[in-house]
Scaffold this motif. Sequence first.
Motif, PDB file in Angstrom:
ATOM      1  N   THR A 153      31.961  41.933  53.442  1.00  0.00           N
ATOM      2  CA  THR A 153      30.658  42.574  53.346  1.00  0.00           C
ATOM      3  C   THR A 153      30.556  43.493  52.140  1.00  0.00           C
ATOM      4  N   GLY A 154      31.565  43.486  51.286  1.00  0.00           N
ATOM      5  CA  GLY A 154      31.587  44.371  50.127  1.00  0.00           C
ATOM      6  C   GLY A 154      30.619  43.949  49.039  1.00  0.00           C
ATOM      7  N   ARG A 155      30.513  44.782  48.056  1.00  0.00           N
ATOM      8  CA  ARG A 155      29.648  44.547  46.908  1.00  0.00           C
ATOM      9  C   ARG A 155      30.379  43.671  45.893  1.00  0.00           C
ATOM     10  N   LEU A 156      29.673  42.731  45.301  1.00  0.00           N
ATOM     11  CA  LEU A 156      30.252  41.888  44.254  1.00  0.00           C
ATOM     12  C   LEU A 156      30.174  42.612  42.927  1.00  0.00           C
ATOM     13  N   LEU A 157      31.280  42.617  42.203  1.00  0.00           N
ATOM     14  CA  LEU A 157      31.363  43.250  40.898  1.00  0.00           C
ATOM     15  C   LEU A 157      31.455  42.187  39.815  1.00  0.00           C
ATOM     16  N   GLU A 162      36.415  48.046  34.408  1.00  0.00           N
ATOM     17  CA  GLU A 162      36.161  49.479  34.269  1.00  0.00           C
ATOM     18  C   GLU A 162      36.717  50.245  35.470  1.00  0.00           C
ATOM     19  N   ARG A 163      36.552  49.686  36.644  1.00  0.00           N
ATOM     20  CA  ARG A 163      37.046  50.331  37.868  1.00  0.00           C
ATOM     21  C   ARG A 163      38.561  50.483  37.842  1.00  0.00           C
ATOM     22  N   LEU A 164      39.244  49.506  37.249  1.00  0.00           N
ATOM     23  CA  LEU A 164      40.706  49.530  37.167  1.00  0.00           C
ATOM     24  C   LEU A 164      41.219  50.164  35.872  1.00  0.00           C
ATOM     25  N   SER A 165      40.314  50.549  35.005  1.00  0.00           N
ATOM     26  CA  SER A 165      40.669  51.102  33.685  1.00  0.00           C
ATOM     27  C   SER A 165      41.547  50.136  32.886  1.00  0.00           C
ATOM     28  N   MET A 166      41.169  48.867  32.938  1.00  0.00           N
ATOM     29  CA  MET A 166      41.893  47.817  32.226  1.00  0.00           C
ATOM     30  C   MET A 166      40.879  46.958  31.474  1.00  0.00           C
ATOM     31  N   GLN A 221      46.569  37.331  41.823  1.00  0.00           N
ATOM     32  CA  GLN A 221      46.788  38.711  42.249  1.00  0.00           C
ATOM     33  C   GLN A 221      45.507  39.366  42.766  1.00  0.00           C
ATOM     34  N   ILE A 222      44.370  38.956  42.201  1.00  0.00           N
ATOM     35  CA  ILE A 222      43.068  39.465  42.635  1.00  0.00           C
ATOM     36  C   ILE A 222      42.195  38.261  42.974  1.00  0.00           C
ATOM     37  N   PRO A 223      41.700  38.180  44.212  1.00  0.00           N
ATOM     38  CA  PRO A 223      40.811  37.072  44.573  1.00  0.00           C
ATOM     39  C   PRO A 223      39.482  37.188  43.830  1.00  0.00           C
ATOM     40  N   ALA A 224      38.902  36.059  43.500  1.00  0.00           N
ATOM     41  CA  ALA A 224      37.622  36.051  42.793  1.00  0.00           C
ATOM     42  C   ALA A 224      36.710  34.989  43.384  1.00  0.00           C
ATOM     43  N   GLU A 227      36.056  45.568  47.453  1.00  0.00           N
ATOM     44  CA  GLU A 227      37.175  45.872  48.354  1.00  0.00           C
ATOM     45  C   GLU A 227      38.462  45.153  47.925  1.00  0.00           C
ATOM     46  N   ASP A 228      38.347  43.971  47.299  1.00  0.00           N
ATOM     47  CA  ASP A 228      39.533  43.276  46.785  1.00  0.00           C
ATOM     48  C   ASP A 228      40.116  44.013  45.583  1.00  0.00           C
ATOM     49  N   VAL A 229      39.243  44.528  44.727  1.00  0.00           N
ATOM     50  CA  VAL A 229      39.689  45.296  43.558  1.00  0.00           C
ATOM     51  C   VAL A 229      40.381  46.574  44.021  1.00  0.00           C
ATOM     52  N   ASP A 230      39.779  47.260  45.004  1.00  0.00           N
ATOM     53  CA  ASP A 230      40.376  48.489  45.539  1.00  0.00           C
ATOM     54  C   ASP A 230      41.714  48.207  46.221  1.00  0.00           C
ATOM     55  N   ALA A 231      41.790  47.100  46.961  1.00  0.00           N
ATOM     56  CA  ALA A 231      43.038  46.736  47.643  1.00  0.00           C
ATOM     57  C   ALA A 231      44.140  46.445  46.622  1.00  0.00           C
ATOM     58  N   PHE A 232      43.785  45.770  45.530  1.00  0.00           N
ATOM     59  CA  PHE A 232      44.755  45.503  44.464  1.00  0.00           C
ATOM     60  C   PHE A 232      45.291  46.817  43.903  1.00  0.00           C
TER      61      PHE A 232
END
Length: 65
Positions: free
Chosen positions: A7-11, A18-22, A35-38, A50-55
């Motif tokens: 139910t998370g927001r799609l980025l 930007e969220r990961l500073s990479m 490593q990160i689902p897409a 939520e996948d980015v945050d979990a990573f």
Amino acid sequence: MTETTTTGRLLTMDQAAERLSMSTRWVRHMIRLGQIPAVHLGRSVRLYDEDVDAFARRHRRAVDQ
């Protein structure tokens, strides 16, 4: 194929980077490595916030101060 309910927001790639500073190139590499689902929507690639945050949580380390 296994489906999960998210139910998370799609980025966008830029937002996730930007969220990961990479860089977006690094994020794309992590997706290729699994490593990160897409989500692939046509030619667009999106990532659930939520996948980015979990990573980020999985790779968090204590920093010596």
